[in-house]
Design an enzyme around this catalytic site. Structure first.
Site, PDB file in Angstrom:
ATOM      1  N   ASN A  92       0.827  -1.217   0.000  1.00  0.00           N
ATOM      2  CA  ASN A  92       0.000   0.000   0.000  1.00  0.00           C
ATOM      3  C   ASN A  92       0.860   1.265   0.000  1.00  0.00           C
ATOM      4  O   ASN A  92       0.640   2.179  -0.805  1.00  0.00           O
ATOM      5  CB  ASN A  92      -0.895  -0.020   1.241  1.00  0.00           C
ATOM      6  N   TYR A 141       6.747  -0.407   9.000  1.00  0.00           N
ATOM      7  CA  TYR A 141       6.094   0.864   8.684  1.00  0.00           C
ATOM      8  C   TYR A 141       7.150   1.920   8.349  1.00  0.00           C
ATOM      9  O   TYR A 141       7.084   2.576   7.303  1.00  0.00           O
ATOM     10  CB  TYR A 141       5.220   1.321   9.864  1.00  0.00           C
ATOM     11  N   ASP A 285       8.721  -0.652  19.179  1.00  0.00           N
ATOM     12  CA  ASP A 285       8.740   0.692  19.777  1.00  0.00           C
ATOM     13  C   ASP A 285      10.163   1.143  20.113  1.00  0.00           C
ATOM     14  O   ASP A 285      10.805   0.543  20.980  1.00  0.00           O
ATOM     15  CB  ASP A 285       7.945   0.696  21.100  1.00  0.00           C
TER      16      ASP A 285
HETATM   17  N1  UFG Z   1       1.139   3.220  24.154  1.00  0.00           N
HETATM   18  C1  UFG Z   1       0.783   2.618  25.338  1.00  0.00           C
HETATM   19  N2  UFG Z   1      -0.463   2.094  25.441  1.00  0.00           N
HETATM   20  C2  UFG Z   1      -1.374   2.155  24.436  1.00  0.00           C
HETATM   21  C3  UFG Z   1      -1.004   2.775  23.225  1.00  0.00           C
HETATM   22  C4  UFG Z   1       0.270   3.285  23.114  1.00  0.00           C
HETATM   23  O1  UFG Z   1       1.582   2.537  26.280  1.00  0.00           O
HETATM   24  O2  UFG Z   1      -2.492   1.632  24.596  1.00  0.00           O
HETATM   25  C5  UFG Z   1       2.485   3.776  24.044  1.00  0.00           C
HETATM   26  C6  UFG Z   1       3.320   3.157  22.944  1.00  0.00           C
HETATM   27  O3  UFG Z   1       3.942   1.977  23.372  1.00  0.00           O
HETATM   28  C7  UFG Z   1       4.305   4.288  22.685  1.00  0.00           C
HETATM   29  C8  UFG Z   1       3.473   5.550  22.930  1.00  0.00           C
HETATM   30  O4  UFG Z   1       2.368   5.137  23.707  1.00  0.00           O
HETATM   31  O5  UFG Z   1       5.332   4.236  23.624  1.00  0.00           O
HETATM   32  C9  UFG Z   1       2.967   6.192  21.676  1.00  0.00           C
HETATM   33  O6  UFG Z   1       2.349   5.192  20.896  1.00  0.00           O
HETATM   34  P1  UFG Z   1       1.415   5.526  19.642  1.00  0.00           P
HETATM   35  O7  UFG Z   1       0.898   4.229  19.117  1.00  0.00           O
HETATM   36  O8  UFG Z   1       0.453   6.578  20.020  1.00  0.00           O
HETATM   37  O9  UFG Z   1       2.412   6.195  18.633  1.00  0.00           O
HETATM   38  P2  UFG Z   1       3.791   5.618  18.034  1.00  0.00           P
HETATM   39  O10 UFG Z   1       4.887   6.364  18.739  1.00  0.00           O
HETATM   40  O11 UFG Z   1       3.881   4.160  18.024  1.00  0.00           O
HETATM   41  O12 UFG Z   1       3.621   5.983  16.522  1.00  0.00           O
HETATM   42  C10 UFG Z   1       3.315   7.262  16.095  1.00  0.00           C
HETATM   43  C11 UFG Z   1       2.690   7.191  14.713  1.00  0.00           C
HETATM   44  C12 UFG Z   1       3.677   6.664  13.743  1.00  0.00           C
HETATM   45  C13 UFG Z   1       4.967   7.402  13.831  1.00  0.00           C
HETATM   46  C14 UFG Z   1       5.472   7.439  15.241  1.00  0.00           C
HETATM   47  C15 UFG Z   1       6.710   8.252  15.362  1.00  0.00           C
HETATM   48  O13 UFG Z   1       1.560   6.367  14.735  1.00  0.00           O
HETATM   49  O14 UFG Z   1       3.143   6.844  12.459  1.00  0.00           O
HETATM   50  O15 UFG Z   1       4.476   7.996  16.061  1.00  0.00           O
HETATM   51  O16 UFG Z   1       6.956   8.573  16.673  1.00  0.00           O
HETATM   52  F1  UFG Z   1       5.883   6.824  13.069  1.00  0.00           F
END
Ligand code: UFG
Length: 334
Positions: A92, A141, A285
């Site tokens: 995608n 990703y 992560d």
């Molecule tokens: N987290 C939790 N519990 C949850 C959801 C998330 O502890 O229920 C934590 C994750 O482990 C992480 C933090 O919250 O430590 C942020 O997680 P998100 O899923 O909100 O965001 P990400 O950091 O994984 O990802 C986001 C975007 C991506 C991007 C990334 C870059 O979704 O597209 O930020 O930082 F690449």
């Protein structure tokens, strides 16, 4: 001439369409509504339902529209999902970009602003992360987006298609009046999940990992308000219109907040207890992601208005309270 916004019914795309309209641009939107919502798209934008990778469909859109520049949001962006199903992401996101550039080349459209991500850096060697730092993704990703950056680079060299890659850090919040906001099914992002707990839709937040080498053991992220992010796309488009060269910019606040700090901030904003438990680390992560974003400020003139995570969370809470079931349009399903 129109600005063509791909993925304009999604979370960041819909806020960007809204800001473009507010600033007087003529806007057309393409979205397949797989994760986007028709109701999120400003009425003043022309809407085409279809897939960016469908070359015949895109050909027709480029025939109808006199496209000055493309802003490309249409991609999958869930890190844990990409770990389980990498080919979905390469197909995608990455293959979709190839198809898009073919159509742009055919129609002689030479400007594209594109969503890249902090995830292209992987586990950073230094904080804050600079645009020139090594890009070694820790998940498919990030890898799919890094490949898109490289494909764009060579399309610039060969066909003169100029691009700006905007490497987002963590996006949150909603338009201040609460009329549009974040609505994913299933939701995986930290701020909306915390607010689902605050609203009583979930029993508790699971915090993924408390043994990281950070101030309180939980992951540290850099949060940007979605409207500030939207404005950066418009600045990037103007930058290309002035004839500047292709480039990449980080978009973050340059300040890191741990997952526990985000929880505390949300408790304060909502006045709700928001129960939370510690859980295992989530695969893919990185420990800490904080942007050096002075390049976007100095080169693009980006001037983010939200510098306080509580203010960011407050706008997300306004959206959540006015739209407890999101757009409630049966869209946005994965
Ligand atoms: N987290 C939790 N519990 C949850 C959801 C998330 O502890 O229920 C934590 C994750 O482990 C992480 C933090 O919250 O430590 C942020 O997680 P998100 O899923 O909100 O965001 P990400 O950091 O994984 O990802 C986001 C975007 C991506 C991007 C990334 C870059 O979704 O597209 O930020 O930082 F690449």
């Amino acid at each position: 001439m129109s600005i063509l916004v791909l993925g304009g019914a999604g979370y960041i795309g819909s806020h960007t369409v809204d800001r473009l309209i507010e600033k007087g641009y003529d806007v057309a939107v393409v979205d397949n509504l797989v994760t986007g919502h028709r109701a999120a798209v400003n009425d003043k934008a022309r809407f085409y339902e279809g897939d960016v990778a469908d070359t015949n469909f895109m050909d027709q859109v480029f025939e109808k529209e006199d496209v000055e520049g493309v802003i490309h949001f249409a991609a999958f962006s869930i890190v844990p999902e990409s770990m389980k199903d990498p080919l979905k992401y390469f197909d995608n996101n990455t293959a979709g970009m190839v198809k898009l550039l073919e159509v742009m080349h055919k129609h002689d459209v030479k400007k594209i602003v594109f969503s890249s991500t902090a995830a292209t850096y992987g586990e950073p060697k230094q904080i804050p992360i600079k645009e020139t730092d090594p890009q070694i993704p820790t998940n498919p990703y990030g890898e799919s987006k890094l490949a898109m950056e490289k494909i764009m680079h060579w399309s610039d060299v060969a066909y003169g298609i100029k691009f700006v890659a905007l490497r987002y850090f963590n996006v949150a919040g909603a338009k201040a009046d609460g009329s549009i906001g974040e609505d994913h099914h299933p939701e995986t992002h930290l701020v909306p999940i915390i607010l689902q707990v605050a609203a009583g839709e979930r029993d508790q937040l699971q915090i993924f990992g408390d043994d990281y080498p950070t101030k309180d053991g939980t992951n540290v992220r850099d949060y940007v308000h979605v409207v500030d992010l939207a404005d950066a796309h418009i600045l990037a488009l103007e930058y290309l219109k002035k004839g500047n060269d292709s480039d990449a910019f980080n978009l973050g606040s340059s300040t890191g907040f741990s997952n526990k700090q985000m929880l505390d901030a949300a408790r304060e904003v909502t006045g709700k207890p928001i129960p939370a438990v510690m859980a295992d680390r989530r695969a893919g992560d990185p420990s800490t992601l904080v942007a050096a974003s002075d390049k976007a400020r100095s080169v693009l003139g980006w001037d983010p208005q939200f510098d306080d995570v509580k203010e960011i969370i407050k706008t997300a809470w306004t959206w959540k309270q006015s739209h407890p079931e999101g757009y409630n349009d049966r869209g946005g399903k994965d």
